[in-house]
Scaffold this motif. Sequence first.
Motif, PDB file in Angstrom:
ATOM      1  N   GLU A 137     -53.282 -54.903 -98.434  1.00 34.66           N
ATOM      2  CA  GLU A 137     -53.078 -53.608 -99.068  1.00 34.66           C
ATOM      3  C   GLU A 137     -54.026 -53.432-100.262  1.00 34.66           C
ATOM      4  O   GLU A 137     -54.560 -52.334-100.482  1.00 34.66           O
ATOM      5  N   ILE A 138     -54.246 -54.498-101.005  1.00 34.97           N
ATOM      6  CA  ILE A 138     -55.187 -54.446-102.125  1.00 34.97           C
ATOM      7  C   ILE A 138     -56.592 -54.155-101.609  1.00 34.97           C
ATOM      8  O   ILE A 138     -57.343 -53.363-102.196  1.00 34.97           O
ATOM      9  N   ASP A 139     -56.949 -54.759-100.519  1.00 34.37           N
ATOM     10  CA  ASP A 139     -58.288 -54.609 -99.963  1.00 34.37           C
ATOM     11  C   ASP A 139     -58.539 -53.194 -99.446  1.00 34.37           C
ATOM     12  O   ASP A 139     -59.619 -52.625 -99.641  1.00 34.37           O
ATOM     13  N   TYR A 140     -57.509 -52.607 -98.805  1.00 34.99           N
ATOM     14  CA  TYR A 140     -57.706 -51.307 -98.151  1.00 34.99           C
ATOM     15  C   TYR A 140     -57.227 -50.116 -98.976  1.00 34.99           C
ATOM     16  O   TYR A 140     -57.761 -49.019 -98.843  1.00 34.99           O
ATOM     17  N   ASN A 141     -56.211 -50.323 -99.821  1.00 32.34           N
ATOM     18  CA  ASN A 141     -55.620 -49.174-100.504  1.00 32.34           C
ATOM     19  C   ASN A 141     -54.975 -49.625-101.813  1.00 32.34           C
ATOM     20  O   ASN A 141     -53.754 -49.680-101.929  1.00 32.34           O
ATOM     21  N   VAL A 142     -55.803 -49.946-102.792  1.00 34.63           N
ATOM     22  CA  VAL A 142     -55.289 -50.476-104.050  1.00 34.63           C
ATOM     23  C   VAL A 142     -54.805 -49.376-104.994  1.00 34.63           C
ATOM     24  O   VAL A 142     -54.062 -49.642-105.948  1.00 34.63           O
ATOM     25  N   ASP A 143     -55.184 -48.140-104.731  1.00 39.23           N
ATOM     26  CA  ASP A 143     -54.918 -47.062-105.689  1.00 39.23           C
ATOM     27  C   ASP A 143     -53.437 -46.873-105.983  1.00 39.23           C
ATOM     28  O   ASP A 143     -53.048 -46.640-107.130  1.00 39.23           O
ATOM     29  N   GLU A 144     -52.600 -46.952-104.951  1.00 38.26           N
ATOM     30  CA  GLU A 144     -51.165 -46.727-105.156  1.00 38.26           C
ATOM     31  C   GLU A 144     -50.582 -47.764-106.107  1.00 38.26           C
ATOM     32  O   GLU A 144     -49.836 -47.423-107.038  1.00 38.26           O
ATOM     33  N   LEU A 145     -50.918 -49.029-105.898  1.00 34.03           N
ATOM     34  CA  LEU A 145     -50.405 -50.084-106.774  1.00 34.03           C
ATOM     35  C   LEU A 145     -50.923 -49.921-108.194  1.00 34.03           C
ATOM     36  O   LEU A 145     -50.159 -50.014-109.163  1.00 34.03           O
ATOM     37  N   LYS A 146     -52.207 -49.655-108.353  1.00 35.01           N
ATOM     38  CA  LYS A 146     -52.784 -49.553-109.686  1.00 35.01           C
ATOM     39  C   LYS A 146     -52.233 -48.346-110.437  1.00 35.01           C
ATOM     40  O   LYS A 146     -52.066 -48.383-111.659  1.00 35.01           O
ATOM     41  N   GLU A 147     -51.922 -47.289-109.721  1.00 32.73           N
ATOM     42  CA  GLU A 147     -51.326 -46.123-110.361  1.00 32.73           C
ATOM     43  C   GLU A 147     -49.976 -46.476-110.979  1.00 32.73           C
ATOM     44  O   GLU A 147     -49.597 -45.947-112.025  1.00 32.73           O
ATOM     45  N   ILE A 148     -49.255 -47.410-110.327  1.00 29.45           N
ATOM     46  CA  ILE A 148     -47.943 -47.835-110.822  1.00 29.45           C
ATOM     47  C   ILE A 148     -48.091 -48.783-112.004  1.00 29.45           C
ATOM     48  O   ILE A 148     -47.556 -48.544-113.092  1.00 29.45           O
ATOM     49  N   ILE A 149     -48.823 -49.876-111.818  1.00 30.42           N
ATOM     50  CA  ILE A 149     -48.833 -50.942-112.821  1.00 30.42           C
ATOM     51  C   ILE A 149     -49.793 -50.687-113.984  1.00 30.42           C
ATOM     52  O   ILE A 149     -49.748 -51.398-114.989  1.00 30.42           O
ATOM     53  N   GLU A 150     -50.642 -49.675-113.843  1.00 27.08           N
ATOM     54  CA  GLU A 150     -51.548 -49.337-114.946  1.00 27.08           C
ATOM     55  C   GLU A 150     -51.110 -48.087-115.699  1.00 27.08           C
ATOM     56  O   GLU A 150     -51.809 -47.635-116.619  1.00 27.08           O
ATOM     57  N   ALA A 151     -49.950 -47.535-115.325  1.00 30.35           N
ATOM     58  CA  ALA A 151     -49.408 -46.396-116.062  1.00 30.35           C
ATOM     59  C   ALA A 151     -49.070 -46.833-117.486  1.00 30.35           C
ATOM     60  O   ALA A 151     -48.617 -47.959-117.721  1.00 30.35           O
ATOM     61  N   ASP A 152     -49.297 -45.959-118.446  1.00 28.87           N
ATOM     62  CA  ASP A 152     -49.105 -46.317-119.849  1.00 28.87           C
ATOM     63  C   ASP A 152     -47.683 -46.790-120.136  1.00 28.87           C
ATOM     64  O   ASP A 152     -47.478 -47.789-120.841  1.00 28.87           O
ATOM     65  N   ALA A 153     -46.680 -46.072-119.605  1.00 26.82           N
ATOM     66  CA  ALA A 153     -45.281 -46.437-119.870  1.00 26.82           C
ATOM     67  C   ALA A 153     -44.955 -47.797-119.272  1.00 26.82           C
ATOM     68  O   ALA A 153     -44.225 -48.597-119.872  1.00 26.82           O
ATOM     69  N   PHE A 154     -45.497 -48.082-118.087  1.00 30.46           N
ATOM     70  CA  PHE A 154     -45.255 -49.371-117.430  1.00 30.46           C
ATOM     71  C   PHE A 154     -45.867 -50.498-118.251  1.00 30.46           C
ATOM     72  O   PHE A 154     -45.210 -51.506-118.550  1.00 30.46           O
ATOM     73  N   LYS A 155     -47.125 -50.357-118.629  1.00 33.30           N
ATOM     74  CA  LYS A 155     -47.820 -51.413-119.374  1.00 33.30           C
ATOM     75  C   LYS A 155     -47.188 -51.646-120.745  1.00 33.30           C
ATOM     76  O   LYS A 155     -47.150 -52.779-121.230  1.00 33.30           O
ATOM     77  N   ALA A 156     -46.675 -50.572-121.347  1.00 35.39           N
ATOM     78  CA  ALA A 156     -46.057 -50.721-122.655  1.00 35.39           C
ATOM     79  C   ALA A 156     -44.756 -51.511-122.578  1.00 35.39           C
ATOM     80  O   ALA A 156     -44.442 -52.307-123.476  1.00 35.39           O
ATOM     81  N   TYR A 157     -43.990 -51.306-121.501  1.00 34.01           N
ATOM     82  CA  TYR A 157     -42.691 -51.973-121.385  1.00 34.01           C
ATOM     83  C   TYR A 157     -42.827 -53.361-120.765  1.00 34.01           C
ATOM     84  O   TYR A 157     -42.040 -54.252-121.068  1.00 34.01           O
ATOM     85  N   PHE A 158     -43.799 -53.544-119.886  1.00 33.42           N
ATOM     86  CA  PHE A 158     -43.977 -54.830-119.194  1.00 33.42           C
ATOM     87  C   PHE A 158     -45.370 -55.390-119.491  1.00 33.42           C
ATOM     88  O   PHE A 158     -46.236 -55.439-118.611  1.00 33.42           O
ATOM     89  N   PRO A 159     -45.584 -55.853-120.726  1.00 32.30           N
ATOM     90  CA  PRO A 159     -46.914 -56.363-121.089  1.00 32.30           C
ATOM     91  C   PRO A 159     -47.192 -57.763-120.561  1.00 32.30           C
ATOM     92  O   PRO A 159     -48.345 -58.199-120.558  1.00 32.30           O
ATOM     93  N   GLU A 160     -46.149 -58.463-120.157  1.00 31.87           N
ATOM     94  CA  GLU A 160     -46.308 -59.866-119.761  1.00 31.87           C
ATOM     95  C   GLU A 160     -46.303 -60.000-118.245  1.00 31.87           C
ATOM     96  O   GLU A 160     -45.401 -59.518-117.562  1.00 31.87           O
ATOM     97  N   ILE A 161     -47.332 -60.664-117.725  1.00 27.90           N
ATOM     98  CA  ILE A 161     -47.435 -60.921-116.286  1.00 27.90           C
ATOM     99  C   ILE A 161     -47.270 -62.414-116.055  1.00 27.90           C
ATOM    100  O   ILE A 161     -47.946 -63.231-116.683  1.00 27.90           O
TER     101      ILE A 161
END
Length: 236
Positions: A137-161
């Motif tokens: 999925e990353i290889d063929y269609n990464v946009d959906e995932l990145k839209e989720i995990i790179e959203a400002d609200a997401f990154k602010a609340y979940f800074p730790e991976i």
Amino acid sequence: MTTKSPSNTVFTRQTLDFLRDLVENNHRDWFQANRPRYDAAKNELCGVVERVLAGLSPFEPLANTAVKDCIFRINRDIRFSKDKAPYKSNLAFAVGPGGRHSGRIDYYVQIQPGNQSFLGAGMWQPTPTNLAKFRQEIDYNVDELKEIIEADAFKAYFPEISGESLKVMPKGYSADHAESELLRRKELFFIHRYTDKEVLKPTFADEIVRGCGLIKPYCDFLNYLFFDEKEEPVTL
């Protein structure tokens, strides 16, 4: 859900004190002597879980999920461990359809003194098949995932991976792939930590629900990819 509500739907300082003392006295005799303290802590945990389940119900299908099915035992499995301490130093629960053994990507909460409590969710110890699906999925269609995990609200609340990554690219993928960091991931688990002060707030269960709402799109992404996506028929 349970019909009888626990007497307390918040955590008190006594629960954190019990867990601190358990670290220093992790043996059966002490635990049995302090069993009433553990029972009180577990009762508070049940109350918080019940409140979390109620808060999640508008956006998660959890109608047949009981509080007791979400809570992890405090006893450790020491059969194959060098550490023979019989008890965990935390209280924990996981929320998914049917409880902690849903088999799907769920929400995991751990209560541990010293500002180590956290909410976490995501890809953790995936099967080889599911990891292959993730990378494809990353290889063929990464946009959906990145839209989720790179959203400002997401990154602010979940800074730790949390989770392991390969040092080199997985087999079949170019070393100069634009998404090399995601492709090398063996696990992709996001964490939000809570201070002891936050855990003791009357609104703590509501805060957990808020965090679950923020990470739900990522869980939904993985659950669809791993369990719900229909295999396309092969045409000859």
